[in-house]
Each structure stands twice: as structure tokens, then as C-alpha cells.
Design an enzyme around this catalytic site. Structure first.
Site, mmCIF file in Angstrom:
data_model
loop_
_atom_site.group_PDB
_atom_site.id
_atom_site.type_symbol
_atom_site.label_atom_id
_atom_site.label_comp_id
_atom_site.label_asym_id
_atom_site.label_seq_id
_atom_site.Cartn_x
_atom_site.Cartn_y
_atom_site.Cartn_z
ATOM 1 C CG HIS A 1 -8.273 -19.058 2.550
ATOM 2 N ND1 HIS A 1 -7.491 -18.449 3.501
ATOM 3 C CD2 HIS A 1 -8.873 -18.052 1.868
ATOM 4 C CE1 HIS A 1 -7.630 -17.143 3.420
ATOM 5 N NE2 HIS A 1 -8.461 -16.865 2.434
ATOM 6 N N GLY B 1 -8.999 -15.811 6.076
ATOM 7 C CA GLY B 1 -8.557 -17.085 6.647
ATOM 8 C C GLY B 1 -9.465 -17.553 7.763
ATOM 9 C CD GLU C 1 -2.666 -12.702 5.493
ATOM 10 O OE1 GLU C 1 -2.583 -12.059 4.427
ATOM 11 O OE2 GLU C 1 -3.203 -12.255 6.522
ATOM 12 C CB CYS D 1 -5.629 -14.315 7.830
ATOM 13 S SG CYS D 1 -6.054 -14.466 6.084
ATOM 14 C CB CYS E 1 -7.767 -8.006 2.174
ATOM 15 S SG CYS E 1 -6.881 -7.718 3.722
#
Ligand SMILES: N[C@H](CCC[C@H](N)C(=O)O)C(=O)O
Length: 300
Positions: A180, A241, A229, A238, A76
Site C-alpha cells: 500500500h 487499504g 486498487e 478496500c 484482501c
């Protein structure tokens, strides 16, 4: 069980942070869903559990749980910056650089004098079996008709979306420790994130589901990004991301080596020098408040 927590946010991606450095925490997925619930609990995109690490030379371990699903995940980015702010502000460390391990990686964090945090997010991973992405029976797509004179053999893959307003979308696939799928759109404000996001997130070609990115290229050094997400729905930002979108854009010949990523929650700056190099992400991390909450005995 009564829990002390710290509420934090990084570019609007918000977290409940739990300090498990003094005593282990054994919470269930239902507990994490309760903590993530914006009406019955505290409310957060993810819950971060901070622990001491037993690995020599590594200061901490931090575990990440999605607030919607309660599932534990591998990485994260915005959470990593908030973790760095947390261990500094609570005095768990006095260092401005911190090494921390997650379930599948070791990252290094640097708190900058201006308060932003830079994270070495390691190298991106493209091998389909490590994302994981099932390309069996698929042929890659030309690059959406955009100029990709600098593309280096990195492909876009068509995802069929039966019954959706679009028959398929072309995605770049990669892992930043977590999976992703990034698609290029003309305008993030009008992109069908609410419809297409869940269809990509749960697509059968991603055995562990996927974070669905919607990338608008403003220039070679500036993009806009929305991410639906995995396990949390659309968030205001994100971090992984943003890393994934910039890496894909660089490999597809659309972007330069350092890019400002405008998310709905704030600005992230991503730098990547290319294959063999780590991705560096810089952005904000703030504490919002601390509190206590009583975990119901039998949460739904
Ligand atoms: N939803 C992600 C985890 C949180 C990632 C995001 N909040 C970030 O800042 O990178 C996943 O299931 O892989």
C-alpha cells in the site's frame, strides 16, 4: 466448465466466491479475468477460492485473484469478511470464529452478533524490502506540513510522476500482506484518483505494483478514503487499504487508535494499538445472489 458461484460484497467491494472444498479448481488468469468482467462474465473486484487447509488447527485456506488482472494476491480485507460469512452461511463451519490462511498469512475472523465481521489482520509490515518498495536514492519528506507532533520517525516518500498534473506525491508505504502507498488529500471527492491512482499503482519504485490510497482526515477518529486498487482499479472500498491508511495516519501523528473509515461503499472501523500489535478491522459482509456460469473454453 460449468461453475457454481456466490456473489458477495463487503462495503461495496464485490466478489465472486467459489467453493473448492470438495474438489480442487484449476482456473487460469484468463478464467479469473472472465469471472471479474462486468460485461462478458459475472463482474467482481476479486475472485475468492475457498479450500480446506491441511495445516493443523487451521480451518480453511482462501486464495484471492484480482478481477482485472487475474493475478493471485496475498490479502484482501473485505474478502476475508465475506469469506467468514460464506463458510458460516453454507454450513462449512458452525463456529463464529474461523482461522484461515492465505498465500502468505494466517488471519482470524469473528462473526459478530450484529452480523458484522471483525478480522485480526496481523501486524503491518514497514520494512521496504518486504513491501516491496525501492527507496534507493530517495530522501524522505517532512510530513506534508501537517502537525505530526506524535510522529514516531515514520516517513513520507516522494514519488516523481513525470508528465502528470502533479510533479510528485508524498506517500506512506507499508504492507498489510499486500502493498500500500497512502497519500493525504484535502478532499477525496476532488482528489485526482483516476489520473494519479494508475501512476502510483504501476510506479517503478513498487516492483510488485501497489494499492494507491487517498486519505482525507476529518478528525483524529474519522477519515474518508478512496483506493485505486492494484489489479482492479478504484473500488468502492478496500479493507487492507483502510487498515494501511489508519496505520499510516497513526504513525504520522494524525489519528487516534480507533478510526471510522468512510468509503464510497460503506463504513469500516479500524483499530491499531501501535507497533507490535495487530490491526483489527470490523465491517459488513453480505451475500447478494448465487448462480452458475459456463466458462468459455478459450476465454480471451
Ligand atoms: N487489489 C488488492 C487485493 C484486494 C484488496 C482489497 N479488495 C481489500 O479489501 O483489501 C491487491 O492487489 O493487493
Amino acid at each position: 466448465m460449468r461453475l457454481h458461484f456466490t456473489k458477495m460484497q463487503g462495503a461495496g467491494n464485490d466478489f465472486v466466491v467459489l467453493d473448492a472444498t470438495r474438489a480442487p479448481l484449476a482456473l487460469s488468469a484468463a478464467d479469473y479475468r472472465f469471472l471479474g468482467d462486468r460485461r462478458f462474465g459475472v463482474g467482481a473486484d476479486q475472485i475468492l477460492v475457498v479450500e480446506r487447509s491441511s495445516t493443523p488447527g487451521v480451518d480453511f485456506r482462501y486464495r484471492i485473484f484480482n478481477g482485472g488482472s487475474g493475478d493471485e494476491v496475498e490479502q484482501c480485507g473485505n474478502g476475508a469478511r465475506c469469506f467468514a460469512r460464506f463458510v458460516r452461511d453454507t454450513g462449512l463451519t458452525l463456529a463464529s470464529s474461523v482461522k484461515v490462511e492465505t498465500v502468505n498469512s494466517l488471519i482470524e475472523l469473528h462473526v459478530q452478533p450484529d452480523g458484522r465481521v471483525t478480522v485480526d489482520m496481523n501486524q503491518p509490515v514497514f520494512a521496504h524490502e518486504r513491501i516491496p518498495f525501492d527507496a534507493h536514492g530517495l530522501s524522505p519528506r517532512p510530513h506534508n506540513g501537517h502537525s505530526s507532533d506524535k510522529a514516531d520517525g515514520y516517513d513520507l516518500w516522494p514519488l516523481a510522476l513525470p508528465g502528470a498534473s502533479l510533479p510528485s506525491v508524498d506517500v506512506a508505504v507499508l504492507s498489510m500482506g499486500n502493498p500500500h502507498a497512502v497519500q493525504r488529500v484535502h478532499d477525496v471527492d476532488t482528489a485526482p484518483v483516476a489520473e494519479i491512482g494508475p501512476l502510483v499503482e504501476g510506479h517503478a519504485r513498487f516492483p510488485r505494483r501497489v494499492n494507491a490510497g487517498f486519505l482525507q482526515v476529518v478528525s483524529r477518529r474519522e477519515v474518508r478514503l478512496r483506493v485505486y486498487e492494484r489489479g482492479a482499479g478504484e473500488t468502492l472500498a478496500c479493507g487492507t487499504g483502510a487498515c494501511a491508511a489508519v496505520v499510516a495516519g497513526i504513525r504520522l501523528g494524525w489519528l487516534d487508535a480507533e478510526v471510522d473509515v468512510h468509503t464510497r461503499g460503506g463504513l469500516l472501523t479500524i483499530a491499531w494499538a501501535g507497533l507490535g500489535h495487530p490491526v483489527l478491522m470490523t465491517g459488513p459482509a453480505q451475500t447478494v445472489y448465487t448462480g452458475e456460469i459456463q466458462l468459455p473454453d478459450h476465454v480471451a
